[in-house]
Design a protein around this motif. Structure first.
Motif, PDB file in Angstrom:
ATOM      1  N   PHE A 135      -4.765  -5.018 -11.002  1.00 21.98           N
ATOM      2  CA  PHE A 135      -6.108  -4.665 -10.542  1.00 21.98           C
ATOM      3  C   PHE A 135      -7.071  -5.833 -10.757  1.00 21.98           C
ATOM      4  O   PHE A 135      -7.844  -6.191  -9.854  1.00 21.98           O
ATOM      5  N   SER A 140      -9.382  -0.067  -5.183  1.00 18.68           N
ATOM      6  CA  SER A 140      -9.528   1.098  -6.054  1.00 18.68           C
ATOM      7  C   SER A 140      -8.514   2.182  -5.704  1.00 18.68           C
ATOM      8  O   SER A 140      -7.979   2.854  -6.587  1.00 18.68           O
ATOM      9  N   HIS A 141      -8.215   2.353  -4.420  1.00 17.17           N
ATOM     10  CA  HIS A 141      -7.225   3.353  -4.023  1.00 17.17           C
ATOM     11  C   HIS A 141      -5.825   2.967  -4.499  1.00 17.17           C
ATOM     12  O   HIS A 141      -5.038   3.811  -4.923  1.00 17.17           O
ATOM     13  N   ALA A 160      -5.117   1.266  -7.130  1.00 18.76           N
ATOM     14  CA  ALA A 160      -5.005   1.370  -8.592  1.00 18.76           C
ATOM     15  C   ALA A 160      -4.534   2.746  -9.027  1.00 18.76           C
ATOM     16  O   ALA A 160      -3.787   2.881 -10.000  1.00 18.76           O
ATOM     17  N   ALA A 207     -15.174  -6.972 -12.775  1.00 20.86           N
ATOM     18  CA  ALA A 207     -15.107  -5.539 -12.494  1.00 20.86           C
ATOM     19  C   ALA A 207     -15.788  -4.752 -13.594  1.00 20.86           C
ATOM     20  O   ALA A 207     -15.691  -5.100 -14.778  1.00 20.86           O
ATOM     21  N   PHE A 250     -16.645  -0.491 -14.653  1.00 21.91           N
ATOM     22  CA  PHE A 250     -16.468   0.926 -14.362  1.00 21.91           C
ATOM     23  C   PHE A 250     -17.676   1.680 -14.905  1.00 21.91           C
ATOM     24  O   PHE A 250     -18.072   1.485 -16.061  1.00 21.91           O
ATOM     25  N   LEU A 273     -10.936   6.884  -9.356  1.00 22.32           N
ATOM     26  CA  LEU A 273     -11.550   5.556  -9.296  1.00 22.32           C
ATOM     27  C   LEU A 273     -12.030   5.291  -7.873  1.00 22.32           C
ATOM     28  O   LEU A 273     -11.276   5.431  -6.913  1.00 22.32           O
ATOM     29  N   GLN A 274     -13.293   4.927  -7.749  1.00 21.83           N
ATOM     30  CA  GLN A 274     -13.878   4.759  -6.424  1.00 21.83           C
ATOM     31  C   GLN A 274     -14.846   3.581  -6.422  1.00 21.83           C
ATOM     32  O   GLN A 274     -15.717   3.473  -7.287  1.00 21.83           O
ATOM     33  N   PHE A 275     -14.681   2.689  -5.436  1.00 20.95           N
ATOM     34  CA  PHE A 275     -15.594   1.552  -5.306  1.00 20.95           C
ATOM     35  C   PHE A 275     -16.985   2.051  -4.967  1.00 20.95           C
ATOM     36  O   PHE A 275     -17.159   2.932  -4.112  1.00 20.95           O
ATOM     37  N   PHE A 311     -17.286   0.143  -9.934  1.00 25.67           N
ATOM     38  CA  PHE A 311     -16.485   1.287  -9.553  1.00 25.67           C
ATOM     39  C   PHE A 311     -16.926   2.516 -10.345  1.00 25.67           C
ATOM     40  O   PHE A 311     -17.272   2.410 -11.527  1.00 25.67           O
ATOM     41  N   ILE A 322     -15.798   6.113 -12.045  1.00 24.91           N
ATOM     42  CA  ILE A 322     -14.577   6.675 -12.596  1.00 24.91           C
ATOM     43  C   ILE A 322     -14.897   7.936 -13.391  1.00 24.91           C
ATOM     44  O   ILE A 322     -15.988   8.062 -13.975  1.00 24.91           O
TER      45      ILE A 322
END
Length: 365
Positions: free
Chosen positions: A215, A252-253, A255, A304, A306, A336-338, A354, A356
């Motif tokens: 990731f 993110s998808h 991961a 990155a 979260f 988990l979503q951007f 992201f 989460i």
């Protein structure tokens, strides 16, 4: 009766006094710091590698290991150069000013080693899990890695001469009061391996999960691509931003579930909700977790982050209440979503944010 003069009376003591005086003089006056050329083989400086070469030579598959190896190797070479130039690092000019006495070649090597450490390796090293422990591990004088570095760049003859020079420099520095007279830790008797060797080989921190590593590499590559200057044409700008968001969402998808990843608890913000939806707690906290597992060119923050919101009845909320800002943590989560991203060229900065849903949060190491 006239007695002997002072000179004749004490002339018999003069040799003993001079001998005692000589013994009281600093050893450096009797044994000045030797120039490296008097001990080292001809062309000894040509064996010293440039920093750029060292950074390439020390690369391995794991990027955290790479950065630790680069730091330890460059630091060792810097120390070696300090010994080689210890007799003329600084000189006093005719007008009583102090200036560098390094030759152009020595100055180039010195600047390269310093820049590699201060500008390329050390920035944000504290934010990379395991890196500090690995740096210390590889930098220990008794570490097998130190032998690897010496054997890679220097012949046995060169190394033997350097050890003699180092011993002479040490004696002079002790006499000048630059360092303690305590000797270095001796090797174990009878050629036995140093008892710390086994400790130095063992990892000093938890390994980074492979999915977290993948990731972080993906986000880092994404940042490098989309850090380009923003398009001035509105249509081109919209297409550029749309493509960046699409690719970040794909990361993110890919991961999937986050299981026991490591990071830094960057921010904790507790508050009372002004509007309470059904099933929600009246109080909540927003948490920000920084994730970085490799050396990147971004110094301000990892690429990155979260963001999670937890209600006051959640065990995550209670766990966060026992933690400190910038503490290392281990966390798990889902969904988990951007969300958004920020990228600038000056200063170099890129961060993808992201959302989460946290399912676990505990202290890391």
């Amino acid at each position: 009766m006239n007695g002997p003069t002072w000179g004749s009376r004490f002339s018999w003591m003069l040799p003993a006094m001079l001998f005692a005086l000589a013994g009281a003089l600093p050893l450096a006056a009797q044994e000045p710091i030797p120039p490296a050329s008097s001990v080292m083989p001809p062309g000894y400086l040509q064996a010293m590698p440039m920093a750029e070469r060292v950074l390439v030579d020390m690369k391995v598959e794991d990027t955290v290991q790479t950065r630790a190896r680069q730091y330890a190797a460059v630091s060792r070479l810097q120390t070696i150069l300090d010994v080689l130039t210890s007799d003329h690092t600084f000189v006093r000019t005719s007008d009583n000013q102090i200036r560098s006495g390094l030759t152009p070649v020595e100055a180039s090597l010195n600047r390269g080693y310093l820049d590699a450490q201060n500008l390329q390796i050390m920035p944000r090293s504290g934010l990379v899990p395991c890196l500090s422990a690995l740096m210390n591990q590889y930098s220990d004088e008794n570490a097998p890695f130190q032998t690897e570095v010496m054997d890679r760049y220097f012949s046995p003859t060169w190394q033997a001469a350097f050890l003699r020079l180092k011993a002479q420099v040490r004696r002079s520095e002790v006499a000048l009061g630059y360092r303690s007279a305590d000797p270095d830790q001796p090797a174990a008797a009878n050629g036995a391996p140093n008892p710390r060797a086994a400790e130095l080989v063992a990892p000093q921190c938890a390994p980074v999960p492979p999915d977290q590593h993948r990731f972080a590499v993906a986000v880092n590559d994404w940042c490098r691509r989309f850090q380009a200057p923003e398009q001035t044409n509105p249509i081109a700008r919209e297409q550029f931003q749309h493509e960046a968001a699409q690719q970040a969402a794909a990361i993110s998808h890919t991961a999937g579930l986050v299981q026991s990843w490591g990071g830094i608890l960057s921010a904790i913000k507790a508050y009372d909700r002004p509007v309470i939806a059904r099933g929600e707690d009246s109080s909540a906290a927003d948490l920000v977790l920084l994730v970085d597992t490799l050396a990147t060119l971004y110094r301000a923050s990892p690429p990155a982050a979260f963001e999670a919101t937890v209600g006051s009845s959640s065990p995550i909320y209670a766990a966060a209440g026992r933690m400190q800002k910038l503490q290392r943590v281990v966390f798990s989560g889902r969904a988990l979503q951007f969300d958004r991203w920020v990228a600038t060229r000056e200063p170099a900065r890129c961060i993808a944010l992201f959302k989460i849903v946290l399912t676990d949060l505990r202290p890391g190491r």
